[in-house]
Scaffold this active site. Structure first.
Site, PDB file in Angstrom:
ATOM      1  CG  HIS A 471      21.915 -24.496  50.601  1.00  0.00           C
ATOM      2  ND1 HIS A 471      22.709 -24.174  51.833  1.00  0.00           N
ATOM      3  CD2 HIS A 471      21.806 -25.606  50.784  1.00  0.00           C
ATOM      4  CE1 HIS A 471      23.580 -25.462  52.374  1.00  0.00           C
ATOM      5  NE2 HIS A 471      22.794 -26.364  51.660  1.00  0.00           N
ATOM      6  CD  GLU A 472      18.784 -27.528  49.482  1.00  0.00           C
ATOM      7  OE1 GLU A 472      19.339 -28.918  48.457  1.00  0.00           O
ATOM      8  OE2 GLU A 472      18.624 -27.982  50.647  1.00  0.00           O
ATOM      9  CG  HIS A 475      23.881 -29.514  47.544  1.00  0.00           C
ATOM     10  ND1 HIS A 475      25.062 -29.237  48.567  1.00  0.00           N
ATOM     11  CD2 HIS A 475      23.070 -28.888  48.943  1.00  0.00           C
ATOM     12  CE1 HIS A 475      24.648 -29.179  49.837  1.00  0.00           C
ATOM     13  NE2 HIS A 475      24.326 -28.910  50.087  1.00  0.00           N
ATOM     14  CG  HIS A 478      29.893 -29.376  43.578  1.00  0.00           C
ATOM     15  ND1 HIS A 478      29.531 -30.447  45.072  1.00  0.00           N
ATOM     16  CD2 HIS A 478      30.344 -30.115  43.384  1.00  0.00           C
ATOM     17  CE1 HIS A 478      31.055 -30.940  45.991  1.00  0.00           C
ATOM     18  NE2 HIS A 478      31.541 -30.169  44.577  1.00  0.00           N
TER      19      HIS A 478
END
Ligand SMILES: [Zn+2]
Length: 680
Positions: A471-472, A475, A478
Site C-alpha cells: 500500500h505505502e 503512494h 505515485h
C-alpha cells in the site's frame, strides 16, 4: 535564488542538490531556520506581487513555496521518527509561526490578484493548471470576499473550528466518563488473555484492588464485542459505546453533541453560500474528483443495490450459524462481532503465525521491487546512505531500465522502535521541480512499524504487514514517478483527495496475488514458498462477511453526503440517519443508537462530505487491478499505460481524466465487490 540564501547556511537539509543530512539537524536550529524560512518566503511573495501578471513569476513562486514546505516537512518527519523532548519543544514553538504565516498568505488579496493577472494562454499547460489550482485555493479561503461577507466568513471559520474541537472533546469526555468494574471472572469468559491483562491493569490504575475495568476505549470495546461470551455484557458495552455524547444511554444529556452538530451544519451551509458554492457538499467537492453531490449519491446508491443482496445472504447465513452453533435465536447488533468471529474460526481458521514464518522482509522486499519493475519498468537499487536519522534507515535509488543516473530516491524505515510514531505512512521529502539551478529529483519516505527481528533471526512479516508495505509503496510510486516540474502539482501534490488512495489500493491487491506471494515467500526453516492451500485461505478470509462491512461504509457515506446537502436551518440529523438506514442497512438498529454523535470523521476530522472517498478510490483501484488480473500477459503494456496516464501525471491533470485515459472509459461499477471476493 538569492532571496532564499540565508536558509541554506542555517539549515543543512535545504541545499537543493546533493545528499540531505538529517543527522545534522539540531533541535536548537529549528526555530531560527523556520523563522528564516518565513522571512525568505515573505520576501518572495512580495516579489511575486511586484511581478504581477509576469508569466515567469509562477515558477518563482512555486520554488519559494516548495522550499518552505519542504523545510517544515523535514521537521514534521524528524518528529515522527525520532521524537525527543527537544525536538517536540522546538516543533511546538515553530508550529504557530508557520500556521500564522500560511494563514496570512491565504488571505493575501494582492498576491491573489498578481497571480490572476497572469494570462493563462502565456503558460504551458502544467503551469496553467498550477495557476488555476492556486486561484481556486485562494478563493476557497475567502480571499475575494469584501466587507461584511469577509468578516462573516472569518467569524464562521473560527466558530467552526471551535465547535469541531468541542465536538471532539465531548466524544473524548463521554468515552472517559463510563467504565464498568467487573470482579466476576466468569463474565469475561472468551476474552483473550492479553486484553484481560490490560483491563486488570486499568482496574489497578483506578484504585481497584482486584478485578477488571471495562472502558469505552476502542481496543477494549472491540475485545468485548468480538470475544465475550456474556451476551448481557456485550449489550451493555455496545449501548454505552453507541450512545456516547448524546441524549441516550448511561450518560444521557451530559455531553450531548446534538446542538453542536446542528450549529456546525448551519455554519458549513452558510460558508458555502458566502463562497457561492450552493451547499456544503458542493463546497467539499470543489477540491475533489467526484463532479457533484448527485454523482456521489448515484455511486453510493448503485453500490448499495449491488451489495445489499450479498449482505442479506451473509446475515441470513450468520443468523443460522448463531442459532445452531451459539444458541442465539435473534441476532442483535451486539451479537454481530461475536458471531462473526466464531464463524470465522469455524470456517476460515487461518494461523497467521504460520503464514508469517514464510514471509521474511529480505524476501518480500525484492519480490515487491521485482513486481514494480515488471509493471512499471523501474529498477530499485539499494545505495549506502549517510547522515540519515537512524542506523536502520535504508536508501534506495530508482532508475529507468538501462539508465545510469537515478531519477528518484526512497528512504525506507521499516522497524518499530522507541521514539517513532506508530502506524505506517508515506510522506513527501522533496517534490520534482525545475529550480533555477537545475532539475531536482523527487524523494519520498516510506515508514512502517514492523516488529524487530529476534536476535540471530530474519525479520518476519505478518501478511497484514505485506499488505501495508505494498500500500505505502503505491503512494511512494505515485510521488516518485511524477514527471511534472511544478511542485504544487508534481507527484502526489495537488492530487484530489478522493483519488489519492488509487495507486496504494491498486498495489495492495497484488499482496493477494498467488504469483507475487510465491515470489515473496520462503519458509524460515525449509525455504519453501507459501503452499497453495495457505494462499487460498488468505484470499477466502479477505472476503469473509465482507458485504456487511461494505454496506456499513455505504451507510456512513450516504448519510454524510446527504447531511451536507440538507437545508441550513435545523437539520434533522437523527431523522436523516434513520432514513438512510431504512434504505440501505440490512441489520436493524435499536432506537437508542446515536452513531452520528460520535462520527468524528465528518464533524471534527476533515471528512465532511468526503467519507465516500474510501469507497470511491477503492472502486477505481479495483477496476484498474482487474485489468491486470484478467490479462497477465499484458501486464507490462498495462503497467506502462498506468504509469503514463495516472502515476506520472500527479496533480497535473484532473484525476478522472487520468483514469479515463488509462482505462479508455469509466470504471466498471461491479469491480469493487469482485476484487473483494464478494461477487454473487
Ligand atoms: Zn493510503
Amino acid at each position: 535564488m538569492t532571496d532564499t540564501a540565508t536558509l541554506d547556511a542555517s539549515f543543512p537539509l535545504l541545499a537543493t542538490h546533493g545528499q540531505p543530512r538529517f543527522a545534522d539537524v539540531r533541535a536548537d536550529d529549528i526555530v531560527p531556520a523556520i523563522t528564516a524560512a518565513i522571512t525568505d518566503h515573505q520576501a518572495a511573495m512580495a516579489a511575486c506581487v511586484a511581478r504581477a501578471g509576469d508569466p515567469a513569476m509562477l515558477a518563482f513562486k512555486e520554488e519559494a513555496d516548495r522550499r518552505i514546505s519542504e523545510a517544515w516537512g523535514v521537521v514534521g518527519h524528524l518528529l515522527a521518527v525520532t521524537n525527543t523532548p527537544e525536538l517536540r519543544a522546538a516543533q511546538a514553538q515553530a508550529q504557530p509561526l508557520i500556521a500564522a504565516h500560511f494563514a496570512a498568505v491565504g488571505q493575501d488579496r494582492a498576491l491573489y490578484e498578481a497571480i490572476r493577472a497572469i494570462d493563462p494562454a502565456a503558460l504551458d499547460p502544467l503551469a496553467a493548471r498550477a495557476r488555476e489550482l492556486a486561484l481556486r485555493d485562494f478563493e476557497l479561503s475567502g480571499v475575494v470576499l469584501d466587507g461584511d461577507d469577509a468578516r462573516d466568513f472569518a467569524d464562521n471559520q473560527v466558530e467552526q473550528g471551535r465547535l469541531a474541537t468541542e465536538y471532539a472533546n465531548a466524544v473524548m469526555d463521554a468515552t472517559e466518563a463510563w467504565s464498568l468494574h467487573v470482579t466476576d471472572a466468569g463474565r469475561l469468559a472468551g476474552i483473550p488473555e492479553a486484553d484481560l491483562a490490560g483491563m486488570a491493569a486499568a482496574a489497578q490504575a483506578k484504585g481497584h484492588e482486584q478485578g477488571w475495568l471495562i472502558t469505552l476505549h476502542a481496543p477494549v470495546v472491540v475485545a468485548v464485542l468480538t470475544y465475550a461470551q456474556d451476551r448481557a455484557l456485550r449489550h451493555e458495552v455496545q449501548q454505552a459505546y453507541a450512545t456516547r455524547a448524546s441524549d441516550q444511554g448511561p450518560n444521557a444529556g451530559e455531553f450531548d453533541n446534538g446542538p453542536r452538530m446542528a450549529a456546525l451544519l448551519a455554519l458549513r451551509a452558510k460558508a458555502a453560500e458566502l463562497l457561492g458554492q450552493g451547499d456544503a457538499a458542493s463546497l467539499s467537492l470543489a477540491t475533489k474528483m467526484a463532479e457533484s453531490p448527485d454523482a456521489v449519491e448515484a455511486f453510493l446508491t448503485d453500490l448499495a443495490a449491488r451489495t445489499r443482496p450479498l449482505a442479506q445472504a451473509e446475515l441470513a447465513d450468520l443468523a443460522e450459524f448463531a442459532r445452531s452453533e451459539l444458541g442465539i435465536d435473534t441476532l442483535e447488533p451486539w451479537d454481530m462481532g461475536f458471531a462473526t468471529e466464531r464463524a470465522r474460526l469455524a470456517r476460515h481458521a487461518l494461523d497467521q503465525s504460520e503464514v508469517r514464518r514464510y514471509l521474511p522482509l529480505d524476501r518480500v522486499l525484492p519480490a515487491l521491487f521485482g513486481h514494480v519493475e515488471r509493471l512499471f519498468g523501474v529498477v530499485f537499487k539499494e545505495v549506502p546512505g549517510s547522515g540519515l536519522w537512524h542506523a536502520d534507515v535504508r536508501q534506495f535509488d530508482l532508475f529507468r531500465a538501462g539508465a545510469d543516473a537515478p531519477f528518484a530516491r526512497l528512504y525506507a524505515d521499516f522497524f518499530a522502535r522507541e521514539g517513532k510514531r506508530g502506524g505506517a505512512w508515506m510522506n513527501v521529502c522533496r517534490s520534482p521541480s525545475r529550480a533555477a539551478d537545475g532539475a531536482q529529483m523527487p524523494v519520498a519516505y516510506l515508514i512502517t512499524n514492523f516488529a524487530q527481528a529476534a536476535p540471530g533471526k530474519p525479520a518476519l512479516l505478518q501478511h497484514a504487514d505485506v499488505v501495508t508495505l505494498f500500500h505505502e509503496m503505491g503512494h511512494c510510486l505515485h510521488h516518485l514517478l511524477g514527471e511534472g516540474d511544478m511542485p504544487s502539482i508534481g507527484g502526489i501534490s495537488g492530487v484530489e483527495w478522493d483519488a489519492v488512495e488509487l495507486p496504494s489500493q491498486f498495489l495492495e491487491n497484488f499482496a493477494y496475488d498467488p504469483a507475487v506471494l510465491k515470489a515473496a515467500s520462503a519458509h524460515e526453516e525449509t525455504g519453501e514458498p507459501l503452499p497453495d492451500a495457505l494462499i487460498e485461505r488468505l484470499k477466502a478470509a479477505r472476503g469473509f462477511m465482507g458485504a456487511l462491512a461494505v454496506l456499513r461504509q455505504i451507510e456512513f457515506a450516504l448519510f454524510d453526503i446527504r447531511l451536507h446537502r440538507a437545508a441550513a436551518d435545523a437539520p434533522d440529523v437523527q431523522g436523516l440517519l434513520d432514513v438512510v438506514r431504512a434504505e440501505v442497512a440490512v441489520m436493524r438498529y435499536p432506537a437508542w443508537n446515536r452513531f452520528a454523535h460520535a462520527f468524528s470523521h465528518i464533524f471534527a476530522g476533515g471528512y465532511a462530505a468526503g467519507y465516500y472517498s474510501y469507497l470511491w478510490a477503492e472502486l477505481l483501484s479495483s477496476d484498474a487491478y482487474e485489468q491486470f488480473a484478467a490479462a497477465p500477459e499484458r501486464q507490462a503494456e498495462l503497467g506502462a499505460a498506468f504509469r503514463r496516464e495516472v502515476l506520472s501525471q500527479g496533480g497535473g491533470r484532473p484525476a478522472m481524466d487520468n483514469y479515463v485515459a488509462f482505462r479508455g472509459g469509466a470504471p466498471d461499477p461491479g469491480a469493487l465487490l469482485r476484487v473483494r471476493g464478494l461477487a454473487a
